[in-house]
Write a protein that holds these residues in place. Structure first.
Motif, PDB file in Angstrom:
ATOM      1  N   TRP A   1      -2.062  15.822  -2.289  1.00  0.00           N
ATOM      2  CA  TRP A   1      -1.401  14.648  -2.770  1.00  0.00           C
ATOM      3  C   TRP A   1      -1.918  14.411  -4.101  1.00  0.00           C
ATOM      4  O   TRP A   1      -1.312  13.261  -4.548  1.00  0.00           O
ATOM      5  N   VAL A   2      -2.687  15.076  -4.797  1.00  0.00           N
ATOM      6  CA  VAL A   2      -3.228  14.809  -6.055  1.00  0.00           C
ATOM      7  C   VAL A   2      -2.021  14.361  -6.899  1.00  0.00           C
ATOM      8  O   VAL A   2      -2.044  13.572  -8.003  1.00  0.00           O
ATOM      9  N   GLY A   3      -0.969  15.165  -6.765  1.00  0.00           N
ATOM     10  CA  GLY A   3       0.044  15.312  -7.999  1.00  0.00           C
ATOM     11  C   GLY A   3       1.179  14.164  -7.537  1.00  0.00           C
ATOM     12  O   GLY A   3       2.173  14.099  -8.257  1.00  0.00           O
ATOM     13  N   ILE A   4       1.099  13.411  -6.522  1.00  0.00           N
ATOM     14  CA  ILE A   4       2.157  12.621  -6.156  1.00  0.00           C
ATOM     15  C   ILE A   4       2.008  11.387  -7.028  1.00  0.00           C
ATOM     16  O   ILE A   4       0.816  10.411  -7.068  1.00  0.00           O
ATOM     17  N   PRO A   5       3.118  10.912  -7.602  1.00  0.00           N
ATOM     18  CA  PRO A   5       2.794   9.643  -8.411  1.00  0.00           C
ATOM     19  C   PRO A   5       2.538   8.268  -7.704  1.00  0.00           C
ATOM     20  O   PRO A   5       2.971   8.052  -6.435  1.00  0.00           O
ATOM     21  N   PHE A   6       1.700   7.419  -8.003  1.00  0.00           N
ATOM     22  CA  PHE A   6       1.120   6.195  -7.325  1.00  0.00           C
ATOM     23  C   PHE A   6       1.357   5.162  -8.166  1.00  0.00           C
ATOM     24  O   PHE A   6       0.831   4.971  -9.088  1.00  0.00           O
ATOM     25  N   ILE A   7       2.069   4.090  -7.643  1.00  0.00           N
ATOM     26  CA  ILE A   7       2.309   2.842  -8.384  1.00  0.00           C
ATOM     27  C   ILE A   7       1.832   1.780  -7.236  1.00  0.00           C
ATOM     28  O   ILE A   7       2.171   1.700  -6.255  1.00  0.00           O
ATOM     29  N   PHE A   8       1.110   0.808  -8.031  1.00  0.00           N
ATOM     30  CA  PHE A   8       0.639  -0.441  -7.255  1.00  0.00           C
ATOM     31  C   PHE A   8       1.665  -1.537  -7.241  1.00  0.00           C
ATOM     32  O   PHE A   8       2.314  -1.542  -8.514  1.00  0.00           O
ATOM     33  N   LEU A   9       1.900  -1.993  -6.450  1.00  0.00           N
ATOM     34  CA  LEU A   9       2.924  -3.164  -6.296  1.00  0.00           C
ATOM     35  C   LEU A   9       2.241  -4.230  -5.850  1.00  0.00           C
ATOM     36  O   LEU A   9       2.000  -4.256  -4.670  1.00  0.00           O
ATOM     37  N   SER A  10       2.033  -5.325  -6.561  1.00  0.00           N
ATOM     38  CA  SER A  10       1.181  -6.381  -5.867  1.00  0.00           C
ATOM     39  C   SER A  10       1.349  -7.779  -6.511  1.00  0.00           C
ATOM     40  O   SER A  10       1.652  -7.787  -7.537  1.00  0.00           O
TER      41      SER A  10
ATOM     42  N   ILE B   1       4.083   7.314  -3.978  1.00  0.00           N
ATOM     43  CA  ILE B   1       3.749   6.561  -3.438  1.00  0.00           C
ATOM     44  C   ILE B   1       3.683   4.961  -4.053  1.00  0.00           C
ATOM     45  O   ILE B   1       3.244   4.997  -5.305  1.00  0.00           O
ATOM     46  N   ILE B   2       4.234   3.905  -3.193  1.00  0.00           N
ATOM     47  CA  ILE B   2       3.971   2.638  -3.840  1.00  0.00           C
ATOM     48  C   ILE B   2       3.156   1.806  -2.639  1.00  0.00           C
ATOM     49  O   ILE B   2       3.414   1.804  -1.379  1.00  0.00           O
ATOM     50  N   SER B   3       2.093   1.302  -3.398  1.00  0.00           N
ATOM     51  CA  SER B   3       1.228   0.711  -2.426  1.00  0.00           C
ATOM     52  C   SER B   3       0.920  -0.754  -2.821  1.00  0.00           C
ATOM     53  O   SER B   3       0.742  -0.987  -3.955  1.00  0.00           O
ATOM     54  N   ASP B   4       0.652  -1.693  -1.986  1.00  0.00           N
ATOM     55  CA  ASP B   4       0.015  -3.027  -2.207  1.00  0.00           C
ATOM     56  C   ASP B   4      -1.550  -3.062  -2.373  1.00  0.00           C
ATOM     57  O   ASP B   4      -1.885  -1.854  -1.930  1.00  0.00           O
ATOM     58  N   VAL B   5      -1.932  -4.009  -3.083  1.00  0.00           N
ATOM     59  CA  VAL B   5      -3.448  -3.972  -3.060  1.00  0.00           C
ATOM     60  C   VAL B   5      -3.947  -4.856  -1.958  1.00  0.00           C
ATOM     61  O   VAL B   5      -4.976  -3.867  -1.315  1.00  0.00           O
ATOM     62  N   MET B   6      -3.247  -5.613  -1.513  1.00  0.00           N
ATOM     63  CA  MET B   6      -3.871  -6.216  -0.458  1.00  0.00           C
ATOM     64  C   MET B   6      -3.230  -5.695   0.885  1.00  0.00           C
ATOM     65  O   MET B   6      -2.145  -6.101   1.149  1.00  0.00           O
TER      66      MET B   6
ATOM     67  N   GLY C   1      -6.757  -1.530 -11.108  1.00  0.00           N
ATOM     68  CA  GLY C   1      -5.817  -0.576 -10.587  1.00  0.00           C
ATOM     69  C   GLY C   1      -5.480   0.702 -11.472  1.00  0.00           C
ATOM     70  O   GLY C   1      -5.386   1.941 -11.064  1.00  0.00           O
ATOM     71  N   MET C   2      -5.235   0.420 -12.828  1.00  0.00           N
ATOM     72  CA  MET C   2      -5.217   1.545 -13.855  1.00  0.00           C
ATOM     73  C   MET C   2      -6.430   2.389 -13.963  1.00  0.00           C
ATOM     74  O   MET C   2      -6.438   3.577 -14.300  1.00  0.00           O
ATOM     75  N   SER C   3      -7.622   1.644 -14.028  1.00  0.00           N
ATOM     76  CA  SER C   3      -8.787   2.483 -14.262  1.00  0.00           C
ATOM     77  C   SER C   3      -8.951   3.331 -13.381  1.00  0.00           C
ATOM     78  O   SER C   3      -9.896   4.433 -13.402  1.00  0.00           O
ATOM     79  N   LEU C   4      -8.654   3.271 -12.090  1.00  0.00           N
ATOM     80  CA  LEU C   4      -8.789   4.163 -10.691  1.00  0.00           C
ATOM     81  C   LEU C   4      -8.099   5.398 -11.054  1.00  0.00           C
ATOM     82  O   LEU C   4      -8.411   6.586 -10.562  1.00  0.00           O
ATOM     83  N   GLY C   5      -6.939   5.216 -12.039  1.00  0.00           N
ATOM     84  CA  GLY C   5      -6.004   6.471 -12.299  1.00  0.00           C
ATOM     85  C   GLY C   5      -4.493   6.213 -11.802  1.00  0.00           C
ATOM     86  O   GLY C   5      -3.828   7.107 -11.649  1.00  0.00           O
ATOM     87  N   ALA C   6      -4.086   5.019 -11.068  1.00  0.00           N
ATOM     88  CA  ALA C   6      -2.506   5.047 -10.782  1.00  0.00           C
ATOM     89  C   ALA C   6      -1.801   5.240 -12.012  1.00  0.00           C
ATOM     90  O   ALA C   6      -2.164   5.010 -13.082  1.00  0.00           O
ATOM     91  N   ASP C   7      -0.634   5.506 -11.606  1.00  0.00           N
ATOM     92  CA  ASP C   7       0.408   5.830 -12.502  1.00  0.00           C
ATOM     93  C   ASP C   7       0.978   4.711 -13.318  1.00  0.00           C
ATOM     94  O   ASP C   7       1.722   4.675 -14.412  1.00  0.00           O
ATOM     95  N   ASP C   8       0.879   3.467 -12.527  1.00  0.00           N
ATOM     96  CA  ASP C   8       1.551   2.131 -12.802  1.00  0.00           C
ATOM     97  C   ASP C   8       1.035   1.204 -12.079  1.00  0.00           C
ATOM     98  O   ASP C   8       0.375   1.159 -10.876  1.00  0.00           O
ATOM     99  N   TYR C   9       1.182  -0.056 -12.324  1.00  0.00           N
ATOM    100  CA  TYR C   9       0.766  -1.342 -11.735  1.00  0.00           C
ATOM    101  C   TYR C   9       2.051  -2.334 -12.074  1.00  0.00           C
ATOM    102  O   TYR C   9       2.033  -2.731 -13.016  1.00  0.00           O
ATOM    103  N   ILE C  10       2.646  -2.797 -11.031  1.00  0.00           N
ATOM    104  CA  ILE C  10       3.617  -3.658 -11.160  1.00  0.00           C
ATOM    105  C   ILE C  10       3.498  -4.973 -10.426  1.00  0.00           C
ATOM    106  O   ILE C  10       3.077  -4.746  -9.294  1.00  0.00           O
TER     107      ILE C  10
END
Length: 87
Positions: free
Chosen positions: A41-50, A17-22, A61-70
């Motif tokens: 869906w707990v095990g699906i990698p989640f990346i914020f792209l914003s 999952i790649i998601s924008d913040v806005m 984003g990282m404190s929520l538990g996202a796998d990465d933030y780009i």
């Protein structure tokens, strides 16, 4: 839209999952929480792209538990490297 993504995910589970913040109606942080609150869906990698690139945005984003933030702009190679690092 986060709600549309959740509905789509019930039909076809993604590998990543790649998601924008806005986003309208449901921001990326709320979308992340909804994804992580569903056991399917707990095990699906989640990346914020914003474009939100301040340190506090990334920390949030990282404190929520996202796998990465780009941060935008980004290179496709960077995205691929980060995805491979999360597997």
């Amino acid at each position: 839209h986060g709600q549309e993504a959740l509905e789509t995910m019930t039909q076809s589970e993604p590998d990543l999952i790649i998601s924008d913040v806005m986003m309208p109606e449901m921001d990326g942080y709320d979308f992340f929480q909804a994804v992580r609150n569903d056991s399917r869906w707990v095990g699906i990698p989640f990346i914020f792209l914003s474009a939100k690139d301040k340190k506090e945005d990334i920390r949030m984003g990282m404190s929520l538990g996202a796998d990465d933030y780009i941060c935008k702009p980004f290179s496709p190679g960077e995205m691929l490297d980060r995805y491979k690092g999360n597997q």
